[in-house]
Design an enzyme around this catalytic site. Structure first.
Site, PDB file in Angstrom:
ATOM      1  N   ASP A 181       3.976  -4.501   3.783  1.00 47.75           N
ATOM      2  CA  ASP A 181       5.417  -4.779   3.837  1.00 47.75           C
ATOM      3  C   ASP A 181       5.681  -6.194   4.325  1.00 47.75           C
ATOM      4  OD1 ASP A 181       4.554  -4.309   6.416  1.00 47.75           O
ATOM      5  OD2 ASP A 181       6.050  -2.773   6.887  1.00 47.75           O
ATOM      6  N   HIS A 184       0.834  -1.200   0.000  1.00 46.64           N
ATOM      7  CA  HIS A 184       0.000   0.000   0.000  1.00 46.64           C
ATOM      8  C   HIS A 184       0.871   1.253   0.000  1.00 46.64           C
ATOM      9  CE1 HIS A 184       1.055   0.722   4.201  1.00 46.64           C
ATOM     10  NE2 HIS A 184       0.812  -0.558   4.437  1.00 46.64           N
TER      11      HIS A 184
END
Length: 479
Positions: free
Chosen positions: A380, A98
């Site tokens: 992540d 994102h």
């Protein structure tokens, strides 16, 4: 005559000066090369830059933080879509993190950074299609979205960002990503025709608004003004996208061991501890409470948005505090690569996602014309284990809006042969992978045979566990 005598006198003086100069140099009264004040001969300094084979590069926490922020600026260069002219692109898988978000944690007793999460085209960073994106998102009621996704907002809209909310910077980052991929895969490589349908796409996201909105931003500039009726977005409850194959005891074991390693490194870092103590005094809370609030998360938001670090009556948190914590993060990443615990975790964590990718590629190689463009919108903690499992040891920790792309190509001269390329943030990392390092990248086909990727995912990933399949590797202690 007079001119000749003058010439002979000058010639004699020149010879005398040359003789004196050579004599003084021979007696070391005049250095041939000037010596600097530190006593080092400049010609003896053969290495201006560190030698990567003999010494680690110096860590620059500020530079690394700027890379992590990934603030949109100049046009990005990219190696996606490059292949010999007779190759045909038949499938693309994109895994994204994102975009820029508001912090997930707040530093206790400090003022939250004032970041506006409404989308305003006149505020930087912006994008030419930002206003059109907002208009299109407001018309998305006809899209098919799994589970709770349909109840999430399709774009951020709070004047003061909520915790973890995607910012305008995050939206713009993925509008740029989608635009770049459109130029390559739609306009140049013709991956999808103008009459594409829902079956040509596969879209999946976790249940966070920031991943859904990031995916929609990329998709909007990749397929501008797309028909919402053709959009079907699947919900993935797991951040490692393990779907129905999440039961893996040894994966959890290696993750716990990795967390112990992280803790051990942290308690050894006395400079880091002194920094936490100093920050805790400024804020007026116990050191343990400050450490538990994960202050680097909030500090990165201040840094990326050029907002001053918080102050109290006791003083201010400053850039030196930030540099110490960021440096420790970078040192932790370096040790993580050396210790291998995270690598073992990553192999088991990410196998279900890579297995799904390989199965889809095999179907397309056999002639199936479905799910040609795949988009996973993730975190992540999704990208990082994928990179580790592939063996990309030099890759930076995934920045905001990072993208990992798997391309599947068909050899136009030998249609039964298929090859893959893997790219991270536009850089070709195919020949850094564990399964394709030995392949001749300078051959007439500078890509990796699909069979190598298939073998790695189906068998090779388990060899380190002395196993031949995922189920066995998840339950066997190899050491």
């Amino acid at each position: 005559m007079l001119f000749r005598n003058r010439f002979l006198i000058l010639l004699a003086l020149a010879a005398l000066l040359a003789f004196l100069s050579l004599s003084l140099q021979f007696l070391h009264l005049i250095p041939v090369n000037p010596v600097k004040e530190d006593g080092l001969n400049p010609k003896s300094r053969k290495r201006i830059m560190p030698d990567p084979l003999t010494e680690p590069p110096a860590i620059d926490p500020i530079y690394e933080a700027r890379v992590y922020c990934n603030v949109p600026s100049i046009t990005e260069r990219s190696m996606e879509g490059h292949a010999p002219h007779y190759f045909k692109l038949v499938s693309v898988h994109v895994l994204i993190r994102h975009g820029d978000r508001y912090p997930l944690y707040a530093i206790p007793k400090t003022k939250r950074p004032e970041i506006d999460c409404t989308l305003v085209s006149s505020r930087k960073p912006s994008h030419p299609q930002l206003e059109a994106f907002v208009r299109h998102m407001s018309q998305g009621s006809e899209a098919q979205m799994d589970g709770t996704l349909s109840s999430l907002p399709r774009y951020p809209s709070h004047s003061l960002c909520e915790m973890g909310e995607l910012t305008q910077t995050g939206v713009v980052q993925h509008l740029h990503n989608g635009q770049l991929l459109r130029e390559i895969y739609i306009k140049k490589q013709k991956l999808l025709s103008s009459d594409w349908t829902a079956k040509h796409l596969y879209l999946e996201t976790t249940g966070k608004s920031r991943t859904l909105q990031s995916g929609l931003a990329l998709l909007y500039t990749f397929l501008p003004d797309f028909d919402w009726k053709k959009i079907n977005i699947k919900h993935q409850w797991s951040t490692i996208f393990c779907s129905g194959s999440c039961d893996c005891p040894m994966r959890n074991h290696y993750l716990e061991e990795e967390q112990r390693r992280q803790y051990s490194l942290r308690v050894k870092n006395s400079h880091l501890e002194r920094t936490y103590v100093d920050m805790a005094k400024i804020v007026g809370i116990p050191t343990r409470q400050l450490r538990a609030s994960n202050p680097i998360d909030s500090m990165l938001c201040h840094f990326c948005h050029n907002v001053s670090f918080p102050c109290t009556k006791n003083g201010c948190i400053d850039i030196e505090h930030f540099k110490v914590i960021k440096t420790h993060q970078l040192e932790d990443e370096r040790e993580r690569q050396e210790k291998k615990l995270y690598f073992w975790y990553a192999l088991l964590a990410i196998h279900p996602l890579l297995n799904q990718t390989v199965n889809r590629m095999q179907r397309i190689a056999e002639g199936k014309k479905e799910e040609l463009f795949v988009l996973y919108s993730a975190h992540d903690v999704t990208l990082s284990p994928v990179l580790s499992a592939l063996g990309i040891t030099e890759a930076r920790f995934p920045r905001f809006a990072a993208r990992l792309v798997f391309e599947l190509w068909q050899d136009g001269k030998k249609p039964r042969e298929h090859f893959i390329r893997i790219l991270y943030n536009g850089f070709d990392i195919t020949f850094q992978t564990l399964f394709c390092r030995e392949h001749n990248m300078h051959s007439s086909k500078p890509m990796c045979p699909l069979e190598k990727f298939v073998h790695f995912v189906k068998r090779g990933m388990f060899s380190v566990f002395n196993s031949t399949n995922y189920y066995d590797a998840c339950r066997r202690r190899p050491f």
